[in-house]
Write an enzyme that holds these catalytic residues in place. Structure first.
Site, mmCIF file in Angstrom:
data_model
loop_
_atom_site.group_PDB
_atom_site.id
_atom_site.type_symbol
_atom_site.label_atom_id
_atom_site.label_comp_id
_atom_site.label_asym_id
_atom_site.label_seq_id
_atom_site.Cartn_x
_atom_site.Cartn_y
_atom_site.Cartn_z
ATOM 1 C CE LYS A 74 -3.812 -2.269 -0.160
ATOM 2 N NZ LYS A 74 -5.001 -2.050 0.639
ATOM 3 C CG ASP A 123 -10.497 -3.231 6.805
ATOM 4 O OD1 ASP A 123 -11.214 -2.994 7.787
ATOM 5 O OD2 ASP A 123 -10.940 -3.591 5.705
#
Length: 386
Positions: A74, A123
């Protein structure tokens, strides 16, 4: 390799039918040029897992645990999008025509960027990456987290200077709350899930993710991979890998998308041949994959590019996490899902036949995160040692 666990496999009848171009080549060239120029950039390693190959010729895994500060793939997507959004805002205000990452990082536009806020739902990994980018590029950051996100993951985001806002419900509820408040407060949304009317920032994020697969292709030796097992939440990483594998290899490897069985929105979409959401609390230890609604852009790619979709249980992921730990690889729970899918499929006669896995197969997997909550990780290792 791991214990016997139930799983579901859906061979995609639409595999190979031409579809739309989701990630244009020019966008990737821009992303690659930018990210590879950042301070601290280095390709992450590709490991051979010969001892775990389970009857195939080659098994390798790309290890993202050391990717920049956030320690996950990410870090290639969210930070690139933050850079692009800040540069666009500086241009719109007439401050700088084309602010570079270096210029943003050295603080020369701090007087303006310090008044800007970036936001997203997470998350864990995406929010941590966006918070890391906000600190690096000198802007404010607000991250929305669903209730199931562990305190350790929240603390890791807050340690980067972001404000962490808990939201009751699921990841998808947090996405909607981030979008709502951003519209009211004029914040910059850095969501990695695309929906009608919001596609350009998720597209930039996915272009960043492609660099992971591009590095893997550079590092691959011998005949090209025949199979790729890749985990998915909303599907952005899986779709980015799909595009880059097709770009780099003359014959695209068979791509198998793997999801937690309690949060399998892409599997549900494939079964219904349309975007589908899955209900419920989405409780899974693979927290980074706990998503109930697919990304529109990801689905546009995977609907026809994925060879198959799989769902796996939490217990199987824990087995793989422990197996990798024994092999000296420290990978987070979400990061082992693709490899877990391979282990389950290769041990099942029907799945092997359906996927064309045999002694000549060459398999590539991606460990997309390092440990995101050390306390939970240690607890899971200990539970398997008893």
């Amino acid at each position: 390799m791991i214990g016997s666990h139930p799983f579901s496999l859906l061979v995609n009848p639409r595999h190979g039918i031409p579809g739309v171009t989701v990630l244009p080549a020019g966008g990737f060239r821009r992303a690659k040029a930018a990210i590879t120029g950042w301070d601290g950039y280095a390709p992450t390693p590709l490991h051979d897992l010969d001892a775990l190959a389970a009857g195939v010729a080659t098994l390798r895994i790309k290890d993202e645990s050391g990717r920049f500060g956030p320690g996950s793939v990410k870090a290639l997507g969210g930070p690139y999008a933050v850079m692009r959004l800040l540069a666009a805002e500086l241009s719109r205000r007439g401050v700088a025509g084309a602010a570079t990452a270096e210029a943003l990082a050295d603080g020369r536009y701090r007087d303006v960027t310090g008044t800007l806020t970036v936001t997203c739902a997470t998350d864990g990994n995406h929010g941590r990456a966006v918070a890391w980018a906000a600190r690096r590029f000198h802007c404010r950051c607000v991250i929305f987290v669903p209730g199931a996100v562990s305190q350790g993951r929240r603390d890791a985001i807050a340690a980067l200077g972001a404000e962490v806002v808990p939201v009751g419900g699921t990841y998808d509820d947090a996405v909607r709350e981030a979008s709502r408040l951003a519209a009211a407060e004029n914040w910059l949304v850095v969501a990695d899930t695309a929906y009608p009317g919001y596609t350009e920032t998720p597209r930039e994020i996915m272009q960043g993710y492609r660099l992971m697969a591009d590095e893997a292709a550079d590092q691959w030796s011998g005949d090209p991979p025949t199979h790729v097992f890749i985990q998915a939440g909303v599907g952005g990483v899986a779709a980015a890998v799909s595009v880059q594998m097709r770009t780099r290899f003359g014959t695209a490897p068979r791509l198998v998308v793997v999801e937690p069985d309690r949060a399998a929105c892409l599997f549900a979409s494939a079964r219904q041949d349309a975007l589908a959401a899955v209900p419920g609390g989405l409780e899974t230890i693979m927290a980074g994959l706990a998503c109930g609604e697919p990304s529109l852009l990801a689905w546009q790619e995977l609907d026809r590019a994925a060879a198959a979709f799989m769902t796996i249980p939490d217990a199987a992921a824990v087995d793989t996490l422990c197996l990798l730990a024994d092999a000296g690889l420290v990978v987070g729970e979400s990061g082992v899902a693709g490899l877990t899918g391979f282990f389950l499929a290769v041990a099942d006669t029907t799945a092997r036949a359906d996927l064309g896995l045999d002694a000549a197969s060459r398999v590539l997997c991606f460990a997309t995160e390092g440990v995101t909550d050390r306390s939970l990780y240690d607890t899971r290792l200990k539970s398997r040692q008893r």
